[in-house]
Design a protein around this motif. Structure first.
Motif, PDB file in Angstrom:
ATOM      1  N   GLU A 215     -29.790 -55.556 -73.202  1.00  0.00           N
ATOM      2  CA  GLU A 215     -30.731 -55.233 -74.257  1.00  0.00           C
ATOM      3  C   GLU A 215     -31.966 -56.124 -74.167  1.00  0.00           C
ATOM      4  OE1 GLU A 215     -30.380 -54.321 -79.022  1.00  0.00           O
ATOM      5  OE2 GLU A 215     -28.827 -55.487 -78.005  1.00  0.00           O
ATOM      6  N   HIS A 216     -31.734 -57.436 -73.952  1.00  0.00           N
ATOM      7  CA  HIS A 216     -32.844 -58.369 -73.786  1.00  0.00           C
ATOM      8  C   HIS A 216     -33.783 -57.925 -72.680  1.00  0.00           C
ATOM      9  CE1 HIS A 216     -32.621 -62.084 -76.145  1.00  0.00           C
ATOM     10  NE2 HIS A 216     -31.322 -61.887 -76.222  1.00  0.00           N
ATOM     11  N   LEU A 217     -33.206 -57.451 -71.592  1.00  0.00           N
ATOM     12  CA  LEU A 217     -34.004 -57.259 -70.386  1.00  0.00           C
ATOM     13  C   LEU A 217     -34.635 -55.887 -70.290  1.00  0.00           C
ATOM     14  CD1 LEU A 217     -31.908 -59.129 -67.680  1.00  0.00           C
ATOM     15  CD2 LEU A 217     -33.864 -59.920 -68.978  1.00  0.00           C
ATOM     16  N   THR A 218     -34.327 -55.013 -71.233  1.00  0.00           N
ATOM     17  CA  THR A 218     -34.902 -53.675 -71.161  1.00  0.00           C
ATOM     18  C   THR A 218     -36.428 -53.751 -71.209  1.00  0.00           C
ATOM     19  OG1 THR A 218     -32.986 -52.882 -72.345  1.00  0.00           O
ATOM     20  CG2 THR A 218     -34.871 -51.404 -72.241  1.00  0.00           C
ATOM     21  N   MET A 219     -37.090 -53.043 -70.324  1.00  0.00           N
ATOM     22  CA  MET A 219     -38.547 -53.046 -70.281  1.00  0.00           C
ATOM     23  C   MET A 219     -39.105 -52.292 -71.481  1.00  0.00           C
ATOM     24  SD  MET A 219     -39.872 -54.622 -67.698  1.00  0.00           S
ATOM     25  CE  MET A 219     -41.493 -53.893 -67.504  1.00  0.00           C
ATOM     26  N   THR A 220     -40.181 -52.811 -72.066  1.00  0.00           N
ATOM     27  CA  THR A 220     -40.900 -52.078 -73.106  1.00  0.00           C
ATOM     28  C   THR A 220     -42.366 -52.061 -72.701  1.00  0.00           C
ATOM     29  OG1 THR A 220     -41.497 -53.980 -74.413  1.00  0.00           O
ATOM     30  CG2 THR A 220     -39.347 -53.012 -74.839  1.00  0.00           C
TER      31      THR A 220
ATOM     32  N   ALA B 204     -46.109 -62.967 -63.706  1.00  0.00           N
ATOM     33  CA  ALA B 204     -47.322 -63.496 -64.325  1.00  0.00           C
ATOM     34  C   ALA B 204     -47.667 -64.857 -63.742  1.00  0.00           C
ATOM     35  CB  ALA B 204     -47.125 -63.598 -65.829  1.00  0.00           C
TER      36      ALA B 204
ATOM     37  N   SER C  30     -37.258 -64.997 -74.378  1.00  0.00           N
ATOM     38  CA  SER C  30     -37.071 -63.695 -75.001  1.00  0.00           C
ATOM     39  C   SER C  30     -36.448 -63.948 -76.355  1.00  0.00           C
ATOM     40  CB  SER C  30     -36.143 -62.835 -74.151  1.00  0.00           C
ATOM     41  OG  SER C  30     -35.677 -61.756 -74.918  1.00  0.00           O
TER      42      SER C  30
ATOM     43  N   ARG D  85     -19.965 -60.409 -62.720  1.00  0.00           N
ATOM     44  CA  ARG D  85     -20.337 -59.377 -61.757  1.00  0.00           C
ATOM     45  C   ARG D  85     -20.304 -59.889 -60.327  1.00  0.00           C
ATOM     46  NH1 ARG D  85     -26.705 -59.342 -63.291  1.00  0.00           N
ATOM     47  NH2 ARG D  85     -27.048 -61.435 -62.553  1.00  0.00           N
TER      48      ARG D  85
ATOM     49  N   HIS E  45     -44.681 -53.578 -74.022  1.00  0.00           N
ATOM     50  CA  HIS E  45     -45.335 -54.874 -74.190  1.00  0.00           C
ATOM     51  C   HIS E  45     -44.730 -55.957 -73.306  1.00  0.00           C
ATOM     52  CE1 HIS E  45     -46.925 -52.725 -77.507  1.00  0.00           C
ATOM     53  NE2 HIS E  45     -45.742 -52.608 -78.078  1.00  0.00           N
ATOM     54  N   SER E  46     -43.834 -55.576 -72.408  1.00  0.00           N
ATOM     55  CA  SER E  46     -43.143 -56.600 -71.633  1.00  0.00           C
ATOM     56  C   SER E  46     -44.052 -57.267 -70.612  1.00  0.00           C
ATOM     57  CB  SER E  46     -41.949 -55.990 -70.902  1.00  0.00           C
ATOM     58  OG  SER E  46     -41.036 -55.458 -71.811  1.00  0.00           O
ATOM     59  N   ARG E  47     -45.015 -56.575 -70.127  1.00  0.00           N
ATOM     60  CA  ARG E  47     -45.844 -57.126 -69.072  1.00  0.00           C
ATOM     61  C   ARG E  47     -46.688 -58.273 -69.631  1.00  0.00           C
ATOM     62  NH1 ARG E  47     -50.612 -56.329 -66.409  1.00  0.00           N
ATOM     63  NH2 ARG E  47     -50.509 -56.484 -64.138  1.00  0.00           N
ATOM     64  N   ILE E  48     -46.701 -59.410 -68.883  1.00  0.00           N
ATOM     65  CA  ILE E  48     -47.441 -60.584 -69.334  1.00  0.00           C
ATOM     66  C   ILE E  48     -48.723 -60.637 -68.513  1.00  0.00           C
ATOM     67  CG2 ILE E  48     -47.398 -63.082 -69.540  1.00  0.00           C
ATOM     68  CD1 ILE E  48     -44.275 -62.742 -69.473  1.00  0.00           C
TER      69      ILE E  48
ATOM     70  N   HIS F 154     -21.380 -60.008 -73.890  1.00  0.00           N
ATOM     71  CA  HIS F 154     -22.500 -60.785 -73.356  1.00  0.00           C
ATOM     72  C   HIS F 154     -23.379 -59.934 -72.450  1.00  0.00           C
ATOM     73  CE1 HIS F 154     -24.872 -63.837 -71.454  1.00  0.00           C
ATOM     74  NE2 HIS F 154     -24.471 -63.370 -70.295  1.00  0.00           N
ATOM     75  N   TYR F 155     -22.757 -59.177 -71.546  1.00  0.00           N
ATOM     76  CA  TYR F 155     -23.563 -58.366 -70.626  1.00  0.00           C
ATOM     77  C   TYR F 155     -24.349 -57.307 -71.395  1.00  0.00           C
ATOM     78  CZ  TYR F 155     -21.742 -60.288 -66.252  1.00  0.00           C
ATOM     79  OH  TYR F 155     -21.454 -61.101 -65.200  1.00  0.00           O
TER      80      TYR F 155
ATOM     81  N   ASN G 138     -37.297 -55.372 -64.724  1.00  0.00           N
ATOM     82  CA  ASN G 138     -36.813 -55.650 -66.071  1.00  0.00           C
ATOM     83  C   ASN G 138     -37.614 -56.793 -66.664  1.00  0.00           C
ATOM     84  OD1 ASN G 138     -35.607 -58.219 -65.297  1.00  0.00           O
ATOM     85  ND2 ASN G 138     -34.055 -56.977 -64.254  1.00  0.00           N
ATOM     86  N   ARG G 139     -37.415 -57.037 -67.929  1.00  0.00           N
ATOM     87  CA  ARG G 139     -38.211 -58.066 -68.585  1.00  0.00           C
ATOM     88  C   ARG G 139     -38.020 -59.442 -67.982  1.00  0.00           C
ATOM     89  NH1 ARG G 139     -38.686 -57.333 -74.971  1.00  0.00           N
ATOM     90  NH2 ARG G 139     -36.782 -58.534 -74.944  1.00  0.00           N
TER      91      ARG G 139
ATOM     92  N   GLY H 141     -38.029 -48.751 -73.199  1.00  0.00           N
ATOM     93  CA  GLY H 141     -39.137 -48.471 -72.286  1.00  0.00           C
ATOM     94  C   GLY H 141     -38.984 -47.131 -71.592  1.00  0.00           C
TER      95      GLY H 141
ATOM     96  N   MET I  16     -40.737 -60.558 -65.488  1.00  0.00           N
ATOM     97  CA  MET I  16     -42.144 -60.516 -65.896  1.00  0.00           C
ATOM     98  C   MET I  16     -42.815 -61.894 -65.895  1.00  0.00           C
ATOM     99  SD  MET I  16     -43.131 -57.427 -66.233  1.00  0.00           S
ATOM    100  CE  MET I  16     -42.007 -56.596 -65.126  1.00  0.00           C
TER     101      MET I  16
ATOM    102  N   GLU J 283     -25.518 -57.574 -74.407  1.00  0.00           N
ATOM    103  CA  GLU J 283     -26.641 -58.218 -75.066  1.00  0.00           C
ATOM    104  C   GLU J 283     -27.769 -58.521 -74.087  1.00  0.00           C
ATOM    105  OE1 GLU J 283     -25.879 -61.389 -78.130  1.00  0.00           O
ATOM    106  OE2 GLU J 283     -27.154 -62.454 -76.729  1.00  0.00           O
ATOM    107  N   VAL J 284     -27.379 -59.020 -72.901  1.00  0.00           N
ATOM    108  CA  VAL J 284     -28.390 -59.347 -71.901  1.00  0.00           C
ATOM    109  C   VAL J 284     -29.137 -58.097 -71.477  1.00  0.00           C
ATOM    110  CG1 VAL J 284     -28.710 -60.076 -69.520  1.00  0.00           C
ATOM    111  CG2 VAL J 284     -27.282 -61.415 -71.050  1.00  0.00           C
TER     112      VAL J 284
ATOM    113  N   PRO K 122     -33.596 -59.227 -79.220  1.00  0.00           N
ATOM    114  CA  PRO K 122     -33.273 -58.038 -78.446  1.00  0.00           C
ATOM    115  C   PRO K 122     -34.343 -56.986 -78.675  1.00  0.00           C
ATOM    116  CG  PRO K 122     -31.370 -58.801 -79.675  1.00  0.00           C
ATOM    117  CD  PRO K 122     -32.521 -59.607 -80.131  1.00  0.00           C
ATOM    118  N   ALA K 123     -34.743 -56.325 -77.599  1.00  0.00           N
ATOM    119  CA  ALA K 123     -35.810 -55.337 -77.709  1.00  0.00           C
ATOM    120  C   ALA K 123     -35.335 -54.156 -78.540  1.00  0.00           C
ATOM    121  CB  ALA K 123     -36.206 -54.860 -76.328  1.00  0.00           C
TER     122      ALA K 123
ATOM    123  N   LEU L 217     -33.012 -66.465 -72.691  1.00  0.00           N
ATOM    124  CA  LEU L 217     -32.582 -65.450 -73.635  1.00  0.00           C
ATOM    125  C   LEU L 217     -31.929 -66.170 -74.802  1.00  0.00           C
ATOM    126  CD1 LEU L 217     -30.896 -62.935 -71.186  1.00  0.00           C
ATOM    127  CD2 LEU L 217     -33.292 -63.238 -71.711  1.00  0.00           C
TER     128      LEU L 217
END
Lengths: 702, 702
Positions: B534-539, A567, A692, B346, B541-544, B528-529, A559-560, A700, A563, B531-532, A695-696, A678
């Motif tokens: 969503e933040h962490l979803t890979m796209t 790196a 971050s 969790r 462009h996520s790779r640094i 909250h979960y 997951n993001r 992916g 990353m 939203e997180v 929100p994306a 975040l």
């Protein structure tokens, strides 16, 4: 936020260049350095009377006749000590505390002995002064009686906060209470003597039930008289303060300090004798319930409960608070000296941002508060611990001076050595008397819960668990067996007072035990610092030219959030591996697939976890890598993500934290946590790869 | 060491493959799932009587005549609920807890309402069962009376430890207490009925002082009868347990579960009616001091204080402990379900190394212990909170079933919907009655210290400080001013009871307030979960791809301790700078000189520190570097050295730790601590650059 709290409580930081001292004339030096000594007249007479009557079977009337001669003897001793200390003032113009004088002239061990004695002394100064101050207030306002301990703790807290802010040592803070007290107490004594000579003083009839005389009421033994004398010696505590503070005086420093010392002795002696005389004549024997002080009994008898009475009680209280405050200056200064000489943790040399030794102040407050709680805030219970330390440091300081005169052999050294020698012998003899008569002289104290059966049982059980956890299994089980037997016995005799407590007799023995323990602690700390210094000394070969890395990144999925950590690990270089601990095998195949798609250059290691722990398999793998690759440093890069609000932080990051804690105790592993923030607020954050920002919107491939 | 402790207390870890369940026949299923419901007969009759007499002015003799009719009404209600739940068993063979049934059929909000009600319910099950169990013991051994709260806490602790170890749900742990209790209580009822029919039961004369009838002794109002009925409804708590546990039964699961449910209802109903009947006939009205239970009064009256009496009391106690234990299984299971659906943290889904949900168990124990302390361990004080949650979840569960029948319209759905509809209406009506009659029905409780003047004062003061520290200065000072006024008022009216406390009437309102708060909390966590995620979803462009470093090393001087940190920093590469914070300018020149000699390649930055802080100037410098070099990540490499013994660690490393703490709250900075180990033991350590293996014998050039 923590910083804001500090500002509210302790004020703004002060720059180093503001640390200059104001020089004091005699009329200010007297309150600053003599308030501690003078304040002891608030309880000294009472202690002599209590030592004679409490639990001895001696009648109050008999005791009262002895109080004046005993006080006179103490006044003579005071004169000897003051003469002796005048010489210290002239010999040590930069301040001659007992620690420095003893260390300079008698060697390190004597110095540390004096230091240990003084540290105990300062703690007791706070505890005793505050307890006596509260006693003055409680005498005036009996409704406060049940809140004695709470009031003591409250005033200790206030003093501590004030000192952490940095009270200026000079000026009105000391002068007002001291001079107010002197006016009030001399007024009381004057009225008392007027009434005595005019025959209108009267005599308080002892009430039979308040002062019960036992059947086998003994007479006065020599032991009892000596013990009463020892108790009265608390009047002399604080006498050495002036000689500590010589450099604080206005020029000519030594002359001014010496004048202050003599003035202090004259005031202290006259007050002590005056109060003792009036107590004898008026028959003001102390209240065994500790609910009213002798001074209060005397004042309400002589002038009545009018404004003068309340003025006296309040100024007594304030003077005692000021006296306690002197220990707040002296204790941190002494711990700083000991820490500079590497006998105490070097944190005690740090000057806080308000130019005070914050750590020493807090340590003093905690110790004094502990004493107050343990002894119920009763002055009389604390006294047996007090005088041993004082007279030990007197004796060592005077003996050091004698040695000094013999070594230097300056002008008139024989006369000086004689004076100090006489002082040393006198205080040494008193030290022996105090230690002997006060050895277990304290009233029985109930230290709840330590001395209850339940307390003993808890201690035995805890010792058992600690031993087992330290690997001493056999002894541990033996203790646990004892604890089980104890529980069984209690179960069979259900009526036994599980929560009752057995009394412990405190006394000088406590101090005699603690001083060697402190000296042992000082020397252990000293040896440790010496060893560390040797370890850290630079040599030709100390420089390390550089080394290769192995970098491990624990990952929970693709997951993001991981990353930035990947790196970062790549940028460190070396052998980079991602590590996945498999708890549910169902997810693994999909994970490996996704990994191949996104991070094909970094190999992914999958570890099995039969016991569902994330940490243990990872630690085992670290060990394995360490064995494989001998010369490298292993860096563990932990990806964490940090959410905006404090409460949402508790919902994440537990496994990362656990891993960090577990690795903290692993030698030779470097841990780096890469936090990924975040945040919803676009404006607040810089354009940064560790953040971050939104929100994306793009989904992916998965 | 911590790991050893864990092993001693909780046993060895258990592997995942050992988690298979043993399937239960009816004769074991009954004790496992019905003990909670059956155990409530230990206090249900008593609660009916107390609700009628305590503080109402109704005479005990009048109340006793009502206890049997009220019990009969409750037994009818029980039959309705059991019939209704039989349908749930057949509809939800995988376990139909109220949360699942309500969520499935009525939507998320209804599910969360049921979930919140059940969570409260389970906490109260522990608190009430343990309190009632201790009451049984205290009735038999009155000498234990003063230790009521302590005993409750002790048993909660034992239960918690046992559950953290992982009690097996089956077998003798449940069977022995349940069947022992059934034998004892049926024996008592049998003897009681024999004596009743033979006319030798007798009747206890109410002692006038034990049951004072007030002057204006009112008659029985409808409200009082309804309130007594509500109190008796605690008998029905735990009824839903069987329908939760269907998959645990041996095949045919549904049939066995249904048999168990009906058996449970028959036992519960017969016992409740039997006890109520005997209490009425014998005149066993409860003791208002809560020192003896109705069951104990009844048993000592009918059979005397012989072995049967003690057997009954002890087995009652054990049954209640077992009943409390069922909540230890249900609460963590429900929190796990809620956490899986992302309504709770969790961490609650983690299965500990003993195959139990450790976090849920600890949370339950702390909440129950808090309740026991707050309510003094008195069952009667806890009851008003209890039934609202129970009947709320009953109603939602039955309503959900009705909705389900309408949706599915399977074979005979009309009949089924009618049965569940009748159940829903009945329990819903009872819910309204309970909420109304118990709204503030609790006895006044003193929640020391919250309800004391001192407590209020502390809260006002604390709120003031918190507001100021959060930046709301004006409101903060307003609160502090109020606190000062409060202190002044107390100072002027010294006699006011500073430590006395005002009573608070607990009741159903507490639960009615808490349930919406819990639902609100659930939804916040859920949002909250989401939203997180969503933040962490890979796209794409996520790779640094990688980045450059700036590396800062704070140094305190030139010594061997910082060498590994410098080497590590060099190996990371990028722009490496050492940073020295100057507190005493005297040492700086020498330091720069030594630096040039040993580490000429790394530039040394010297920072001024006017306020003697090591941390603040460093943080400012980090900010400055961040502004200068926009795109990099700043890594701070902190050299630390670690000594061998725990006590020597306290003597070092304070400034490094402070810096680490300060940087923890700084975004975009990576902190790496390089620990350098000083050790005397040559054999123990590998040949590693992070270790100093022996004191240096060679002295470096300085």
């Amino acid at each position: 936020m923590a910083a804001r709290w500090r500002r509210v409580l302790f004020g703004k930081p002060l720059a180093t260049r503001h640390s200059d001292h104001q020089r004091l004339p005699v009329y200010i030096g007297l309150p600053v350095f003599a308030s501690d000594a003078i304040s002891s007249v608030a309880y000294a007479t009472e202690e002599v009377l209590l030592a004679l009557t409490l639990g001895t079977g001696v009648a109050a009337s008999v005791a009262l006749q002895q109080v004046f001669p005993i006080s006179a003897a103490i006044a003579v001793l005071l004169a000897i000590v003051v003469f002796s200390y005048r010489q210290t003032i002239f010999a040590y113009p930069n301040g001659g505390g007992s620690y420095i004088v003893a260390k300079d002239n008698l060697g390190a061990t004597a110095g540390l002995t004096a230091g240990a004695a003084l540290l105990i002394d300062y703690v007791l100064t706070v505890a005793v002064s505050i307890a006596a101050g509260v006693a003055a207030i409680v005498s005036a306002f009996p409704v406060l009686e049940p809140h004695r301990v709470g009031l003591c703790l409250g005033f200790i807290l206030l003093l501590t906060l004030a000192n952490l802010r940095g009270l200026k040592e000079s000026g009105s803070v000391f002068m007002v209470p001291t001079y107010a007290f002197l006016i009030a107490i001399y007024a009381l004594i004057a009225v008392g003597f007027y009434k005595y000579f005019s025959g209108s003083l009267g005599h308080l009839a002892p009430t039979a039930d308040a002062h019960p005389v036992e059947a086998g009421a003994g007479g006065l033994t020599l032991f009892l008289l000596l013990r009463a004398f020892s108790s009265g010696c608390v009047a002399m505590t604080g006498t050495e303060a002036v000689s500590n503070g010589v450099p604080a005086f206005r020029a000519p420093e030594r002359q001014n300090a010496s004048t202050t010392l003599v003035l202090m002795a004259a005031i202290l002696g006259s007050l002590f004798l005056g109060i003792s005389f009036l107590a004898w004549q008026y028959g003001a024997s102390p209240d065994h319930e500790h609910s009213e002080t002798v001074i209060s009994i005397l004042a309400s008898g002589i002038v009545g409960r009018n404004w003068l009475y309340y003025f006296l009680q309040v100024s007594t209280f304030l003077l005692l608070v000021v006296a306690a405050n002197t220990a707040y200056a002296d204790f941190p200064r002494l711990t700083m000296l000991l820490a500079q000489d590497r006998y105490l943790p070097r944190q005690l040399t740090h000057i806080g941002d308000r130019l005070v030794f914050s750590n020493g102040i807090v340590a003093l407050a905690l110790l004094a508060a502990g004493l107050v709680v343990a002894f119920g805030g009763i002055t009389h219970h604390l006294i047996p611990l007090y005088s041993v330390g004082v007279f030990l440091s007197f004796t060592l300081s005077q003996a050091g001076m004698v040695r000094r005169w013999f070594r230097l052999q300056g002008n008139g050294w024989q006369r000086n050595a004689l004076i100090n020698g006489f002082g040393a012998i006198a205080t040494g003899l008193v030290l022996l008397v105090v230690a002997y008569t006060k050895f277990t002289a304290g009233d029985p104290i109930s230290l709840y819960p330590v001395t209850t059966p339940l307390g003993y049982w808890l201690i035995v059980t805890a010792v058992g668990f600690v031993l087992i956890s330290m690997g001493h299994r056999r002894w541990g089980w033996w203790f646990l067996a004892m604890s089980a037997v104890g529980l069984l016995l209690w179960g069979l005799m259900v009526r036994s007072p599980l929560l009752g407590s057995a009394p412990v007799r405190m006394g000088a023995w406590v101090v005699i035990v603690i001083i060697p323990m402190l000296i042992w602690m000082f020397s252990r700390i000293h040896a440790h610092y010496a060893e560390v210094a040797e370890h850290l000394t630079m040599t030709r070969h100390s420089r390390i030219p550089g080394f290769k890395h192995t970098v491990l990144i624990p990952v929970s999925g693709v997951n993001r959030g991981i990353m930035p950590a990947l790196a970062y690990a790549r940028s460190i270089g070396g052998d980079v591996r991602a590590v996945y601990v498999e708890i549910d095998p169902v997810r693994t195949a999909e994970l490996i697939d996704r990994w191949q798609r996104y991070e094909p250059d970094i190999p992914l290691v999958v570890l099995d976890s039969p016991y569902r722990s994330l940490t243990d398999p990872f630690l085992e793998y670290v060990d394995q890598v360490e064995r494989e690759r001998d010369d490298d440093v292993i860096t563990v890069v932990i990806p964490e993500f940090v959410t905006e609000k404090w409460w949402t932080r508790a919902l994440h990051g537990q496994s990362g934290l656990q891993l960090q804690l577990a690795l903290m105790f692993k030698r030779g592993v470097v841990v780096t946590s890469i936090r990924y923030y975040l945040t919803r607020d676009l404006g607040e954050m810089p354009d940064h790869i560790l953040t971050s920002k939104l929100p994306a919107s793009e989904v992916g491939p998965s």
